[in-house]
Write a protein that holds these residues in place. Structure first.
Motif, PDB file in Angstrom:
ATOM      1  N   ILE A  43       6.548   5.430 -31.427  1.00  0.00           N
ATOM      2  CA  ILE A  43       5.791   5.450 -30.168  1.00  0.00           C
ATOM      3  C   ILE A  43       6.719   5.199 -28.982  1.00  0.00           C
ATOM      4  CG2 ILE A  43       3.996   4.249 -28.850  1.00  0.00           C
ATOM      5  CD1 ILE A  43       2.584   3.795 -31.571  1.00  0.00           C
ATOM      6  N   TRP A  44       7.648   4.267 -29.137  1.00  0.00           N
ATOM      7  CA  TRP A  44       8.589   3.927 -28.063  1.00  0.00           C
ATOM      8  C   TRP A  44       9.407   5.144 -27.638  1.00  0.00           C
ATOM      9  CZ3 TRP A  44       9.011   0.166 -24.733  1.00  0.00           C
ATOM     10  CH2 TRP A  44      10.196  -0.003 -24.028  1.00  0.00           C
ATOM     11  N   HIS A  45       9.744   6.018 -28.600  1.00  0.00           N
ATOM     12  CA  HIS A  45      10.584   7.180 -28.306  1.00  0.00           C
ATOM     13  C   HIS A  45       9.797   8.447 -27.964  1.00  0.00           C
ATOM     14  CE1 HIS A  45      13.552   4.538 -30.279  1.00  0.00           C
ATOM     15  NE2 HIS A  45      14.337   5.061 -29.354  1.00  0.00           N
ATOM     16  N   MET A  46       8.488   8.356 -27.919  1.00  0.00           N
ATOM     17  CA  MET A  46       7.667   9.524 -27.573  1.00  0.00           C
ATOM     18  C   MET A  46       7.753   9.825 -26.081  1.00  0.00           C
ATOM     19  SD  MET A  46       4.036   9.234 -29.445  1.00  0.00           S
ATOM     20  CE  MET A  46       3.825   9.536 -31.153  1.00  0.00           C
ATOM     21  N   ALA A  47       7.522  11.071 -25.768  1.00  0.00           N
ATOM     22  CA  ALA A  47       7.449  11.471 -24.366  1.00  0.00           C
ATOM     23  C   ALA A  47       6.193  10.855 -23.738  1.00  0.00           C
ATOM     24  CB  ALA A  47       7.387  12.990 -24.262  1.00  0.00           C
ATOM     25  N   SER A  52       0.204   9.702 -23.375  1.00  0.00           N
ATOM     26  CA  SER A  52      -0.994   9.836 -22.539  1.00  0.00           C
ATOM     27  C   SER A  52      -2.059  10.659 -23.262  1.00  0.00           C
ATOM     28  CB  SER A  52      -0.629  10.500 -21.219  1.00  0.00           C
ATOM     29  OG  SER A  52      -1.777  10.810 -20.484  1.00  0.00           O
ATOM     30  N   PHE A  53      -1.650  11.765 -23.876  1.00  0.00           N
ATOM     31  CA  PHE A  53      -2.598  12.608 -24.603  1.00  0.00           C
ATOM     32  C   PHE A  53      -3.221  11.840 -25.766  1.00  0.00           C
ATOM     33  CE2 PHE A  53      -3.533  15.269 -28.233  1.00  0.00           C
ATOM     34  CZ  PHE A  53      -4.475  16.120 -27.698  1.00  0.00           C
ATOM     35  N   LEU A  54      -2.396  11.165 -26.559  1.00  0.00           N
ATOM     36  CA  LEU A  54      -2.915  10.419 -27.706  1.00  0.00           C
ATOM     37  C   LEU A  54      -3.891   9.330 -27.269  1.00  0.00           C
ATOM     38  CD1 LEU A  54       0.327  10.075 -29.850  1.00  0.00           C
ATOM     39  CD2 LEU A  54      -1.680  11.480 -30.346  1.00  0.00           C
ATOM     40  N   THR A  55      -3.567   8.640 -26.199  1.00  0.00           N
ATOM     41  CA  THR A  55      -4.449   7.589 -25.697  1.00  0.00           C
ATOM     42  C   THR A  55      -5.779   8.181 -25.239  1.00  0.00           C
ATOM     43  OG1 THR A  55      -2.528   6.328 -24.970  1.00  0.00           O
ATOM     44  CG2 THR A  55      -4.658   5.706 -24.033  1.00  0.00           C
ATOM     45  N   ARG A  56      -5.714   9.272 -24.498  1.00  0.00           N
ATOM     46  CA  ARG A  56      -6.955   9.900 -24.017  1.00  0.00           C
ATOM     47  C   ARG A  56      -7.767  10.475 -25.169  1.00  0.00           C
ATOM     48  NH1 ARG A  56      -5.788  13.897 -19.570  1.00  0.00           N
ATOM     49  NH2 ARG A  56      -3.943  14.335 -20.803  1.00  0.00           N
ATOM     50  N   PHE A  57      -7.106  10.947 -26.232  1.00  0.00           N
ATOM     51  CA  PHE A  57      -7.827  11.441 -27.407  1.00  0.00           C
ATOM     52  C   PHE A  57      -8.561  10.291 -28.099  1.00  0.00           C
ATOM     53  CE2 PHE A  57      -7.910  12.029 -32.025  1.00  0.00           C
ATOM     54  CZ  PHE A  57      -8.784  13.097 -32.097  1.00  0.00           C
ATOM     55  N   VAL A  58      -7.863   9.184 -28.328  1.00  0.00           N
ATOM     56  CA  VAL A  58      -8.470   8.041 -29.023  1.00  0.00           C
ATOM     57  C   VAL A  58      -9.677   7.516 -28.268  1.00  0.00           C
ATOM     58  CG1 VAL A  58      -8.077   5.620 -29.654  1.00  0.00           C
ATOM     59  CG2 VAL A  58      -6.383   7.353 -30.261  1.00  0.00           C
ATOM     60  N   TYR A  59      -9.592   7.457 -26.946  1.00  0.00           N
ATOM     61  CA  TYR A  59     -10.703   6.931 -26.151  1.00  0.00           C
ATOM     62  C   TYR A  59     -11.689   8.014 -25.711  1.00  0.00           C
ATOM     63  CZ  TYR A  59      -8.492   2.422 -26.147  1.00  0.00           C
ATOM     64  OH  TYR A  59      -7.961   1.227 -26.539  1.00  0.00           O
ATOM     65  N   GLY A  84     -19.274  26.786 -30.102  1.00  0.00           N
ATOM     66  CA  GLY A  84     -19.622  25.459 -30.619  1.00  0.00           C
ATOM     67  C   GLY A  84     -19.430  24.437 -29.508  1.00  0.00           C
ATOM     68  N   ARG A  85     -19.816  23.211 -29.763  1.00  0.00           N
ATOM     69  CA  ARG A  85     -19.648  22.137 -28.766  1.00  0.00           C
ATOM     70  C   ARG A  85     -18.173  21.764 -28.696  1.00  0.00           C
ATOM     71  NH1 ARG A  85     -22.509  18.270 -26.007  1.00  0.00           N
ATOM     72  NH2 ARG A  85     -21.614  16.181 -26.041  1.00  0.00           N
ATOM     73  N   GLN A  86     -17.576  21.856 -27.510  1.00  0.00           N
ATOM     74  CA  GLN A  86     -16.140  21.621 -27.349  1.00  0.00           C
ATOM     75  C   GLN A  86     -15.841  20.131 -27.182  1.00  0.00           C
ATOM     76  OE1 GLN A  86     -14.005  22.710 -23.756  1.00  0.00           O
ATOM     77  NE2 GLN A  86     -12.494  23.811 -24.997  1.00  0.00           N
ATOM     78  N   THR A  87     -15.565  19.482 -28.303  1.00  0.00           N
ATOM     79  CA  THR A  87     -15.154  18.080 -28.315  1.00  0.00           C
ATOM     80  C   THR A  87     -13.697  18.025 -28.763  1.00  0.00           C
ATOM     81  OG1 THR A  87     -15.799  17.801 -30.610  1.00  0.00           O
ATOM     82  CG2 THR A  87     -17.490  17.327 -28.944  1.00  0.00           C
ATOM     83  N   ALA A  88     -13.101  16.846 -28.715  1.00  0.00           N
ATOM     84  CA  ALA A  88     -11.705  16.707 -29.137  1.00  0.00           C
ATOM     85  C   ALA A  88     -11.549  17.073 -30.613  1.00  0.00           C
ATOM     86  CB  ALA A  88     -11.219  15.289 -28.885  1.00  0.00           C
ATOM     87  N   ASP A  89     -12.446  16.589 -31.458  1.00  0.00           N
ATOM     88  CA  ASP A  89     -12.376  16.935 -32.877  1.00  0.00           C
ATOM     89  C   ASP A  89     -12.489  18.438 -33.078  1.00  0.00           C
ATOM     90  OD1 ASP A  89     -12.097  14.301 -33.685  1.00  0.00           O
ATOM     91  OD2 ASP A  89     -14.264  14.016 -33.923  1.00  0.00           O
TER      92      ASP A  89
END
Length: 112
Positions: A43-47, A52-59, A84-89
């Protein structure tokens, strides 16, 4: 004590959401996902944009049609590819049209 209870509830919600997302992926993809676990060093070495994308996906705060409807920014929650319904999943793992067109693979890399 209240804050700890809220944190525990949020953690359990995130675990349930992650589990339901993984259940949609084939057994082979599950094995890949399990083998590839994130460490703090990863995680420390991620862009920053990836974090930001991962955080917004989780929440569940990505600007997808279902959320835009919920936020009253759009009227139609459907996926432009399959209706279909456009959700993150849906976008990341269950849009049948995107899968059939080879738009992404199990690792999330777009095919060219």
């Amino acid at each position: 004590m209240i804050i700890d209870e809220i944190k525990n509830k949020e953690d359990s919600t995130r675990v349930q959401k992650a589990s339901s997302s993984l259940s949609k992926v084939s057994d082979q993809n599950k094995n890949i996902a399990i083998q590839r676990s994130l460490t703090w060093n990863d995680i420390w070495h991620m862009a920053p944009l990836r974090i930001s994308f991962l955080t917004r996906f989780v929440y569940d705060i990505l600007p997808l049609n279902a959320n835009l409807v919920r936020w009253r920014k759009k009227d139609d929650p459907t996926c432009p590819l399959c209706q279909g319904r456009q959700t993150a999943d849906h976008v990341l793992s269950s849009c049948e049209v995107a899968l059939s067109q080879g738009r992404y693979t199990c690792l999330g890399h777009k095919n060219s």
